[in-house]
Design a protein around this motif. Structure first.
Motif, PDB file in Angstrom:
ATOM      1  N   SER A  34      75.263 -45.535  51.315  1.00 30.12           N
ATOM      2  CA  SER A  34      75.330 -44.691  50.120  1.00 30.12           C
ATOM      3  C   SER A  34      75.258 -43.223  50.497  1.00 30.12           C
ATOM      4  CB  SER A  34      74.176 -45.003  49.180  1.00 30.12           C
ATOM      5  OG  SER A  34      74.300 -46.291  48.691  1.00 30.12           O
ATOM      6  N   SER A  35      75.975 -42.446  49.735  1.00 31.64           N
ATOM      7  CA  SER A  35      75.926 -41.010  49.920  1.00 31.64           C
ATOM      8  C   SER A  35      75.465 -40.384  48.611  1.00 31.64           C
ATOM      9  CB  SER A  35      77.319 -40.515  50.304  1.00 31.64           C
ATOM     10  OG  SER A  35      77.433 -39.151  50.039  1.00 31.64           O
ATOM     11  N   PHE A  36      74.538 -39.444  48.715  1.00 30.61           N
ATOM     12  CA  PHE A  36      74.017 -38.823  47.498  1.00 30.61           C
ATOM     13  C   PHE A  36      74.466 -37.372  47.355  1.00 30.61           C
ATOM     14  CE2 PHE A  36      71.246 -42.389  48.206  1.00 30.61           C
ATOM     15  CZ  PHE A  36      71.121 -42.907  46.947  1.00 30.61           C
ATOM     16  N   VAL A  37      75.403 -36.940  48.229  1.00 33.22           N
ATOM     17  CA  VAL A  37      75.891 -35.562  48.137  1.00 33.22           C
ATOM     18  C   VAL A  37      76.839 -35.455  46.948  1.00 33.22           C
ATOM     19  CG1 VAL A  37      77.157 -33.740  49.314  1.00 33.22           C
ATOM     20  CG2 VAL A  37      75.709 -35.285  50.610  1.00 33.22           C
ATOM     21  N   ALA A  38      76.534 -34.526  46.035  1.00 34.71           N
ATOM     22  CA  ALA A  38      77.401 -34.324  44.876  1.00 34.71           C
ATOM     23  C   ALA A  38      78.463 -33.301  45.267  1.00 34.71           C
ATOM     24  CB  ALA A  38      76.583 -33.834  43.691  1.00 34.71           C
ATOM     25  N   TRP A  39      79.615 -33.774  45.735  1.00 36.12           N
ATOM     26  CA  TRP A  39      80.670 -32.866  46.200  1.00 36.12           C
ATOM     27  C   TRP A  39      81.374 -32.228  45.019  1.00 36.12           C
ATOM     28  CZ3 TRP A  39      81.034 -31.294  51.011  1.00 36.12           C
ATOM     29  CH2 TRP A  39      80.525 -32.098  52.044  1.00 36.12           C
ATOM     30  N   ARG A  40      81.604 -30.947  45.126  1.00 34.68           N
ATOM     31  CA  ARG A  40      82.397 -30.210  44.144  1.00 34.68           C
ATOM     32  C   ARG A  40      83.423 -29.383  44.910  1.00 34.68           C
ATOM     33  NH1 ARG A  40      79.891 -33.357  41.660  1.00 34.68           N
ATOM     34  NH2 ARG A  40      78.543 -33.045  39.859  1.00 34.68           N
ATOM     35  N   THR A  41      84.384 -28.825  44.195  1.00 39.28           N
ATOM     36  CA  THR A  41      85.368 -28.000  44.888  1.00 39.28           C
ATOM     37  C   THR A  41      85.481 -26.634  44.232  1.00 39.28           C
ATOM     38  OG1 THR A  41      87.124 -28.894  43.535  1.00 39.28           O
ATOM     39  CG2 THR A  41      86.820 -29.908  45.673  1.00 39.28           C
ATOM     40  N   VAL A  42      85.629 -25.639  45.071  1.00 35.71           N
ATOM     41  CA  VAL A  42      85.917 -24.282  44.595  1.00 35.71           C
ATOM     42  C   VAL A  42      87.350 -23.981  45.001  1.00 35.71           C
ATOM     43  CG1 VAL A  42      85.369 -21.854  44.885  1.00 35.71           C
ATOM     44  CG2 VAL A  42      83.541 -23.522  44.822  1.00 35.71           C
ATOM     45  N   ASP A  43      88.191 -23.711  44.001  1.00 37.71           N
ATOM     46  CA  ASP A  43      89.591 -23.453  44.319  1.00 37.71           C
ATOM     47  C   ASP A  43      89.742 -22.073  44.953  1.00 37.71           C
ATOM     48  OD1 ASP A  43      90.422 -25.855  43.460  1.00 37.71           O
ATOM     49  OD2 ASP A  43      90.909 -25.192  41.426  1.00 37.71           O
ATOM     50  N   THR A  44      90.458 -22.029  46.045  1.00 40.81           N
ATOM     51  CA  THR A  44      90.770 -20.753  46.684  1.00 40.81           C
ATOM     52  C   THR A  44      92.278 -20.699  46.905  1.00 40.81           C
ATOM     53  OG1 THR A  44      90.335 -21.802  48.804  1.00 40.81           O
ATOM     54  CG2 THR A  44      88.566 -20.504  47.869  1.00 40.81           C
TER      55      THR A  44
ATOM     56  N   PRO B  50      78.076 -25.557  51.762  1.00 49.60           N
ATOM     57  CA  PRO B  50      77.432 -24.505  50.974  1.00 49.60           C
ATOM     58  C   PRO B  50      77.089 -25.024  49.583  1.00 49.60           C
ATOM     59  CG  PRO B  50      79.777 -24.077  51.163  1.00 49.60           C
ATOM     60  CD  PRO B  50      79.481 -25.243  52.041  1.00 49.60           C
ATOM     61  N   THR B  51      75.964 -24.577  49.053  1.00 50.71           N
ATOM     62  CA  THR B  51      75.609 -24.996  47.700  1.00 50.71           C
ATOM     63  C   THR B  51      76.196 -24.003  46.705  1.00 50.71           C
ATOM     64  OG1 THR B  51      73.555 -23.791  47.889  1.00 50.71           O
ATOM     65  CG2 THR B  51      73.460 -26.131  48.343  1.00 50.71           C
ATOM     66  N   SER B  52      76.503 -24.513  45.530  1.00 49.07           N
ATOM     67  CA  SER B  52      77.095 -23.673  44.497  1.00 49.07           C
ATOM     68  C   SER B  52      76.779 -24.275  43.143  1.00 49.07           C
ATOM     69  CB  SER B  52      78.609 -23.593  44.722  1.00 49.07           C
ATOM     70  OG  SER B  52      79.231 -23.029  43.607  1.00 49.07           O
ATOM     71  N   ILE B  53      76.816 -23.429  42.112  1.00 54.10           N
ATOM     72  CA  ILE B  53      76.594 -23.950  40.767  1.00 54.10           C
ATOM     73  C   ILE B  53      77.887 -24.509  40.185  1.00 54.10           C
ATOM     74  CG2 ILE B  53      74.675 -22.438  40.179  1.00 54.10           C
ATOM     75  CD1 ILE B  53      76.918 -20.781  38.653  1.00 54.10           C
ATOM     76  N   ASN B  54      78.963 -24.335  40.955  1.00 53.93           N
ATOM     77  CA  ASN B  54      80.263 -24.776  40.489  1.00 53.93           C
ATOM     78  C   ASN B  54      80.258 -26.273  40.184  1.00 53.93           C
ATOM     79  OD1 ASN B  54      83.158 -24.857  40.260  1.00 53.93           O
ATOM     80  ND2 ASN B  54      83.108 -25.829  42.273  1.00 53.93           N
ATOM     81  N   GLU B  55      80.808 -26.642  39.030  1.00 52.96           N
ATOM     82  CA  GLU B  55      80.738 -28.034  38.560  1.00 52.96           C
ATOM     83  C   GLU B  55      82.051 -28.782  38.733  1.00 52.96           C
ATOM     84  OE1 GLU B  55      78.735 -30.153  37.305  1.00 52.96           O
ATOM     85  OE2 GLU B  55      76.960 -29.165  36.496  1.00 52.96           O
ATOM     86  N   LYS B  56      83.071 -28.089  39.229  1.00 50.49           N
ATOM     87  CA  LYS B  56      84.406 -28.697  39.184  1.00 50.49           C
ATOM     88  C   LYS B  56      84.547 -29.843  40.189  1.00 50.49           C
ATOM     89  CE  LYS B  56      89.235 -27.716  39.424  1.00 50.49           C
ATOM     90  NZ  LYS B  56      90.257 -26.990  40.141  1.00 50.49           N
ATOM     91  N   ARG B  57      85.003 -30.955  39.672  1.00 52.00           N
ATOM     92  CA  ARG B  57      85.292 -32.096  40.541  1.00 52.00           C
ATOM     93  C   ARG B  57      86.807 -32.203  40.683  1.00 52.00           C
ATOM     94  NH1 ARG B  57      81.300 -36.535  39.931  1.00 52.00           N
ATOM     95  NH2 ARG B  57      79.672 -35.803  38.551  1.00 52.00           N
ATOM     96  N   PRO B  58      87.284 -32.605  41.846  1.00 50.18           N
ATOM     97  CA  PRO B  58      88.731 -32.776  41.983  1.00 50.18           C
ATOM     98  C   PRO B  58      89.209 -34.015  41.218  1.00 50.18           C
ATOM     99  CG  PRO B  58      87.610 -33.414  43.991  1.00 50.18           C
ATOM    100  CD  PRO B  58      86.563 -32.880  43.084  1.00 50.18           C
TER     101      PRO B  58
END
Lengths: 140, 142
Positions: A34-44, B50-58
Motif C-alpha cells: 500500500s502507498s499512502f502518498v496523496a499524489w497531485r500534479t501542478v501543471d507547468t 515537494p508538498t503543496s496545497i494544490n488539490e489537482k489530480r490527473p
C-alpha cells in the motif's frame, strides 16, 4: 453386559490456525504494497520552441517574483518579502490581479521553495502563475 | 467463581478461543490497509516529493513518467536514462503514441532538488516539442 450408550459428540470446531495464517499473509501483502502518498500534479505548461527566443506572451503584463535562495524570502521589484507575510503578498496580488505572475529562481533554490511561493500566491488570490518560467535556462 | 473457571477450562481445551481477540485486531488492520492504502507500481527510486496545497489530480495516467532523484539520476518510464538522451527518447515515445493530442509528461522530482539540476530536463522536454508537462507534488503543507 454393560450397556454402552454413545455419548453425544461435541460439535468439532474448525481450527482457526489456517485462517489466521491466510489473514496474516493478506495483511503483510497489503501493508507492504500500500502507498499512502496523496499524489497531485501542478501543471507547468511549456511554450512551444521557436526559432527566435521571445519572452513569453508579450501582451499580458508580468508581475515577476524572484527567489534568490532558500531563506524564505522572495524579491519583488527589489523589495524583500517574507514568504510567510501573507498580508503583504495579498496586497501585491490584489494590485496586479490582471497580470501574469511569473516566478524566477536562482540556481540553488530548491523545488520545494518554488512550490511554497506558488502555494502562497495561489492562496492570496493569484490566478495565472507561470511556474515553468523558473526552469528556463537563461539567467533569471 | 467455580463456574467461571469451568467455562474457561472448557474453552481452553479447544485451543482456539484465546486467539479470537487477535483475529479481530488482525482483521481490523487488514480492512484498514485494504481500504486506506492504494496499490500502485512502485518507483525505481524513493523520492521525497515537494508538498503543496494544490488539490489537482490527473484525469489520465501520464504517457511518460520522468523521475529525478536527489543524485540527479533520471528515469524515464522506469528506465535509467542519461540527461542528453532524454530528448530523443521523448520524441520517440511521442511518435509511438496512439493519442498524441493527450500526450503529457509527469515529472516526479525530489523536493530538495535545486532548480539548476531541473533546467536541463525542462529544456530537453521543450526541445522535443512537448508542452503538456506537470510536476508531481504531495498534498500537505511543509
Amino acid at each position: 453386559m454393560p450397556l454402552k450408550l454413545e455419548q453425544p459428540r461435541r460439535r468439532q470446531l474448525i481450527s482457526l490456525t489456517p485462517l489466521i495464517d491466510v489473514v496474516f499473509i493478506l495483511l503483510l501483502f497489503f501493508m507492504l504494497s500500500s502507498s499512502f502518498v496523496a499524489w497531485r500534479t501542478v501543471d507547468t505548461p511549456l511554450a512551444a520552441p521557436s526559432s527566435t527566443p521571445v519572452e513569453a506572451s508579450s501582451e499580458q503584463p508580468h508581475a515577476v517574483f524572484e527567489l534568490r535562495s532558500n531563506d524564505g524570502f522572495v524579491w519583488f521589484e527589489d523589495q524583500r518579502i517574507s514568504l510567510e507575510n501573507s498580508r503583504r503578498i495579498r496586497e501585491l496580488v490584489s494590485q496586479h490581479l490582471d497580470d501574469l505572475f511569473v516566478l524566477k529562481a536562482h540556481d540553488d533554490v530548491e523545488l520545494q521553495t518554488l512550490m511554497r511561493l506558488a502555494d502562497q500566491l495561489k492562496l492570496q488570490g493569484a490566478d495565472t502563475i507561470s511556474i515553468a518560467n523558473a526552469f528556463r535556462e537563461s539567467k533569471p | 467463581m467455580n463456574i467461571n473457571q469451568k467455562f474457561i477450562t472448557q474453552r481452553d481445551r479447544h485451543g482456539d478461543g484465546s486467539v479470537i481477540p487477535l483475529i479481530n485486531v488482525v482483521f481490523l488492520m487488514l480492512i484498514f490497509f485494504m481500504v486506506a492504502g492504494q496499490i500502485q507500481r512502485s518507483d525505481p527510486i524513493t523520492i521525497d516529493p515537494p508538498t503543496s496545497i494544490n488539490e489537482k489530480r490527473p484525469n489520465l495516467d501520464p504517457d511518460v513518467l520522468i523521475i529525478v532523484g536527489l543524485g540527479n539520476e533520471v528515469y524515464v518510464n522506469d528506465q535509467p536514462v542519461a540527461m542528453d538522451e532524454v530528448e530523443s527518447m521523448l520524441s520517440r515515445l511521442f511518435d509511438e503514441s496512439s493519442k498524441p493530442d493527450q500526450f503529457w509528461v509527469q515529472i516526479k522530482a525530489d523536493g530538495h532538488l535545486n532548480i539548476a539540476s531541473l533546467r536541463p530536463l525542462f529544456s530537453a522536454i521543450r526541445r522535443s516539442g512537448l508542452t503538456k508537462v506537470s510536476v508531481a507534488t504531495q498534498l500537505g503543507q511543509e
